[in-house]
Design a protein around this motif. Structure first.
Motif, PDB file in Angstrom:
ATOM      1  N   CYS A 265      -8.086  -2.114  -3.501  1.00 29.66           N
ATOM      2  CA  CYS A 265      -7.482  -0.796  -3.708  1.00 29.66           C
ATOM      3  C   CYS A 265      -6.606  -0.837  -4.960  1.00 29.66           C
TER       4      CYS A 265
ATOM      5  N   ASP B  24      -3.581  -3.583   5.972  1.00 33.21           N
ATOM      6  CA  ASP B  24      -4.055  -4.912   5.561  1.00 33.21           C
ATOM      7  C   ASP B  24      -3.425  -5.290   4.226  1.00 33.21           C
TER       8      ASP B  24
ATOM      9  N   TRP C 207      -5.721  -6.851   1.473  1.00 30.24           N
ATOM     10  CA  TRP C 207      -6.834  -6.104   0.890  1.00 30.24           C
ATOM     11  C   TRP C 207      -6.666  -6.078  -0.632  1.00 30.24           C
TER      12      TRP C 207
ATOM     13  N   HIS D 262       0.813  -1.213   0.000  1.00 30.01           N
ATOM     14  CA  HIS D 262       0.000   0.000   0.000  1.00 30.01           C
ATOM     15  C   HIS D 262       0.851   1.269   0.000  1.00 30.01           C
TER      16      HIS D 262
ATOM     17  N   CYS E 161      -3.042   5.272   1.594  1.00 34.73           N
ATOM     18  CA  CYS E 161      -4.135   4.303   1.373  1.00 34.73           C
ATOM     19  C   CYS E 161      -4.842   4.027   2.698  1.00 34.73           C
ATOM     20  N   SER E 162      -6.161   4.033   2.670  1.00 36.66           N
ATOM     21  CA  SER E 162      -6.944   3.804   3.896  1.00 36.66           C
ATOM     22  C   SER E 162      -6.833   2.369   4.398  1.00 36.66           C
ATOM     23  N   LYS E 163      -6.326   1.447   3.553  1.00 38.29           N
ATOM     24  CA  LYS E 163      -6.218   0.027   3.930  1.00 38.29           C
ATOM     25  C   LYS E 163      -4.759  -0.402   4.076  1.00 38.29           C
TER      26      LYS E 163
END
Length: 393
Positions: free
Chosen positions: A23, A17, A20, A8, A12-14
């Protein structure tokens, strides 16, 4: 063994993880390949494309695995997986016809044994042998694509050979239904219907009439109507199904229709649990018997199109009639979808979009209501042009 993960970006909001998928951050692959650890970029932001690349690396590292997989083994594994996913018996039956009886038979005639031998050119030749209608061909191709994706995910193929198959064009045909006059002719034909095989007089016509009323006013499919249990009809309310939330979904029946169904005479092999089924054997066989009866009934009704040609009629059109009449009466599409038991309202919209006239009319009314007192015409002494107005402040 290899696995895909996401690297990420800081914003990035994730970012916490790595598993994920959705994205747009870069996808990477790491794990053990040929006995050594690797960590490489997949050069894509798509998780699906990264998975394909991962499988291609694994297959390339173990070519013997491809040599061992036969078409028959792949088909049986695919059908076993379909059964494990609790697909409906009717769907499983169609898959068996397509892959065991058709695909494997074609492969045998071509002298093909192993999965790796199938390529795009052969699949185009196979598709050219199909004699189905356009819609049936489209669905068969979708299932063929699904089968080869199953093989790719199993590591038996490096890529899906169906990816180059062009889409099959299907001209959308508006859902047909029975008008009130046509439905009345069908009901009249039930009084002329006779089945002498079991010497039951007009009992079969009475049972056929009751099932016809049931499907028209409940929207049930013919199989669901035939296997309907008596306990599901309470007064004038018919239990259609249990929603995922556990909430029962009922549909009210006209009182005379409910009474007709409730008092329907038993068939040759009576079963007090059901209205129309003996409870013995496969429901599919019972459906086939009733469909033969409906073919005779539709011949007696002899419905015509506006151009004078005979109208093609099927029992499923009673369900379509239920849906169309609900929409024309102004029932919201979402509620009709719930009554039909569709998994998504998009399914209902796809089949019945031409009949959602009431929704457009309701939309116009709601827009006009929204104007309310906020739209005030300012009289200025000169003639106002149509539509000329000023928003009051």
């Amino acid at each position: 063994m290899l696995s895909v993960y996401t690297r990420h970006s800081n914003d990035c909001s994730k970012k916490d993880d790595i598993n994920w998928r959705r994205c747009r951050c870069p996808k990477w692959i790491n794990g053990t390949l040929d006995g050594r650890f690797i960590r490489r970029t997949a050069k894509t932001r798509s998780w699906e494309k990264a998975e394909e690349l991962k499988r291609a690396w694994e297959v390339a590292a173990s070519p013997k695995k491809l040599e061992a997989v036969t078409l028959e083994e792949a088909v049986e594994a695919y059908l076993a997986d379909a059964k494990a996913r609790e697909l409906r018996p009717a769907t499983l039956y169609k898959l068996q016809i397509i892959f065991r009886k058709q695909f494997l038979a074609w492969a045998k005639d071509k002298g093909l044994r192993f999965l790796k031998e199938i390529d795009l050119s052969l699949l185009r030749d196979y598709r050219a042998t199909w004699k189905d209608g356009a819609l049936a061909k489209k669905k068969k191709q979708e299932r063929l694509i699904g089968f080869f994706w199953f093989c790719v995910r199993g590591g038996w193929l490096a890529s899906n050979p169906t990816q180059g198959l062009g889409k099959i064009s299907v001209d959308p045909i508006p859902t047909d239904y029975f008008t009130p006059d046509e439905f009345e002719k069908i009901i009249d034909a039930t009084y002329l219907y006779r089945e002498n095989r079991w010497e039951q007089g007009d009992r079969n016509g009475t049972r056929l009439r009751a099932l016809t009323f049931l499907m028209r006013w409940s929207g049930l499919r013919i199989r669901d109507g035939i296997t309907l249990e008596r306990s599901r009809l309470a007064g004038d309310s018919l239990l259609l199904y249990q929603a995922k939330t556990g909430t029962p979904v009922y549909v009210p029946l006209p009182p005379d229709v409910a009474e007709t169904v409730r008092t329907v005479p038993f068939g040759l092999r009576a079963n007090p649990r059901y209205f129309f089924w003996s409870g013995n054997g496969d429901p599919k066989s019972a459906v086939a018997d009733w469909q033969r009866s409906y073919r005779r009934l539709f011949e007696l009704a002899d419905l015509k199109k506006p151009d004078g040609t005979r109208k093609r009629c099927f029992p499923h059109m009673f369900r379509d009639t239920f849906a169309v009449e609900m929409l024309l009466a102004g029932v919201p599409l979402e509620q009709v979808s719930m009554l039909l038991g569709h998994k998504s309202v998009k399914i209902t919209e796809r089949h019945y979009a031409p009949w959602v006239r009431a929704r457009q009319e309701q939309l116009e009314q709601n827009v006009r209501k929204a104007w309310g007192g906020n739209l005030t015409v300012i009289e200025t002494g000169r003639k106002r042009r149509p539509g000329q107005a000023t928003i009051a402040r």
